[in-house]
Design a protein around this motif. Structure first.
Motif, short mmCIF file in Angstrom:
data_model
loop_
_atom_site.label_atom_id
_atom_site.label_comp_id
_atom_site.label_asym_id
_atom_site.label_seq_id
_atom_site.Cartn_x
_atom_site.Cartn_y
_atom_site.Cartn_z
N ASP A 29 55.58 -70.07 -122.04
CA ASP A 29 56.76 -69.45 -121.43
C ASP A 29 58.01 -69.75 -122.24
O ASP A 29 58.88 -68.89 -122.40
CB ASP A 29 56.95 -69.95 -119.99
CG ASP A 29 55.89 -69.41 -119.03
OD1 ASP A 29 55.12 -68.51 -119.42
OD2 ASP A 29 55.85 -69.90 -117.88
N PHE B 61 60.11 -66.55 -123.59
CA PHE B 61 61.43 -66.29 -123.02
C PHE B 61 62.57 -67.03 -123.72
O PHE B 61 63.71 -67.02 -123.26
CB PHE B 61 61.43 -66.62 -121.52
CG PHE B 61 60.38 -65.85 -120.77
CD1 PHE B 61 60.42 -64.47 -120.70
CD2 PHE B 61 59.33 -66.51 -120.15
CE1 PHE B 61 59.45 -63.74 -120.02
CE2 PHE B 61 58.35 -65.80 -119.47
CZ PHE B 61 58.41 -64.41 -119.40
N PRO C 145 61.27 -59.56 -121.92
CA PRO C 145 61.96 -59.25 -120.67
C PRO C 145 61.52 -60.20 -119.56
O PRO C 145 60.38 -60.65 -119.53
CB PRO C 145 61.52 -57.81 -120.36
CG PRO C 145 61.05 -57.26 -121.67
CD PRO C 145 60.52 -58.43 -122.45
N PRO C 146 62.44 -60.53 -118.62
CA PRO C 146 62.15 -61.53 -117.58
C PRO C 146 60.91 -61.25 -116.74
O PRO C 146 60.27 -62.17 -116.27
CB PRO C 146 63.40 -61.51 -116.70
CG PRO C 146 64.47 -60.93 -117.55
CD PRO C 146 63.79 -60.01 -118.53
N ASP C 147 60.55 -59.98 -116.53
CA ASP C 147 59.41 -59.66 -115.68
C ASP C 147 58.09 -59.60 -116.45
O ASP C 147 57.06 -59.22 -115.91
CB ASP C 147 59.65 -58.34 -114.94
CG ASP C 147 59.90 -57.18 -115.89
OD1 ASP C 147 60.14 -57.42 -117.09
OD2 ASP C 147 59.86 -56.03 -115.43
N THR C 148 58.08 -60.00 -117.71
CA THR C 148 56.90 -59.96 -118.56
C THR C 148 55.96 -61.12 -118.24
O THR C 148 56.42 -62.23 -117.95
CB THR C 148 57.31 -60.07 -120.05
OG1 THR C 148 58.21 -59.01 -120.35
CG2 THR C 148 56.12 -60.00 -120.98
N GLN C 149 54.67 -60.87 -118.30
CA GLN C 149 53.67 -61.93 -118.16
C GLN C 149 53.20 -62.30 -119.57
O GLN C 149 52.54 -61.51 -120.23
CB GLN C 149 52.48 -61.45 -117.33
CG GLN C 149 51.37 -62.47 -117.18
CD GLN C 149 51.81 -63.70 -116.42
OE1 GLN C 149 52.52 -63.62 -115.43
NE2 GLN C 149 51.41 -64.86 -116.88
#
Length: 120
Positions: A16, A20, A63-67
């Motif tokens: 992570d 990010f 992007p913040p919603d990415t896994q």
């Protein structure tokens, strides 16, 4: 929490943190004296933890919603030492990472990262 769960927590901080651009997470995942080693763009790359973090932060974050992609292939634990093989993606590149972890003062931490960059 089991030893394997504690190691998986560090792996999530690591992946992570890369995905990010989270410097705090990367500093928690890697020991201050950790090294990152692999072949990159035709030469062997030997990075300190801080050089590695700087390289990660130089790339645009996901992007913040990415896994984030993270496939943990093996976790091998012997007492206070562990070895992990994980495949992940960063900045459009796919890597297989061999991570050495050591339990220091009751906490698992990455002390070495040897990586293979897969051809595009």
């Amino acid at each position: 929490m089991s030893e394997e769960q504690a190691i998986r927590t560090i792996l999530h901080l690591y992946v992570d943190g890369m995905a990010f651009g989270n410097e705090v997470a990367l500093r928690k995942a890697f020991h201050a004296n950790a090294r990152v080693i692999g072949n990159y763009e035709g030469s062997v790359e030997w990075l300190t933890r801080d050089e590695f973090i700087s390289a990660v932060l130089a790339e645009p974050p996901a992007p913040p919603d990415t896994q984030p992609v993270m496939d943990i292939e093996t976790i091998d634990i012997s007492g206070d030492a562990a070895s992990v093989k994980v495949t992940d993606e960063f900045a459009g590149m796919r890597f297989t990472d061999y991570l050495s972890l050591l339990k220091i003062e009751g906490r698992w931490i990455i002390v070495n990262k040897l990586y293979h960059l897969h051809p595009a």
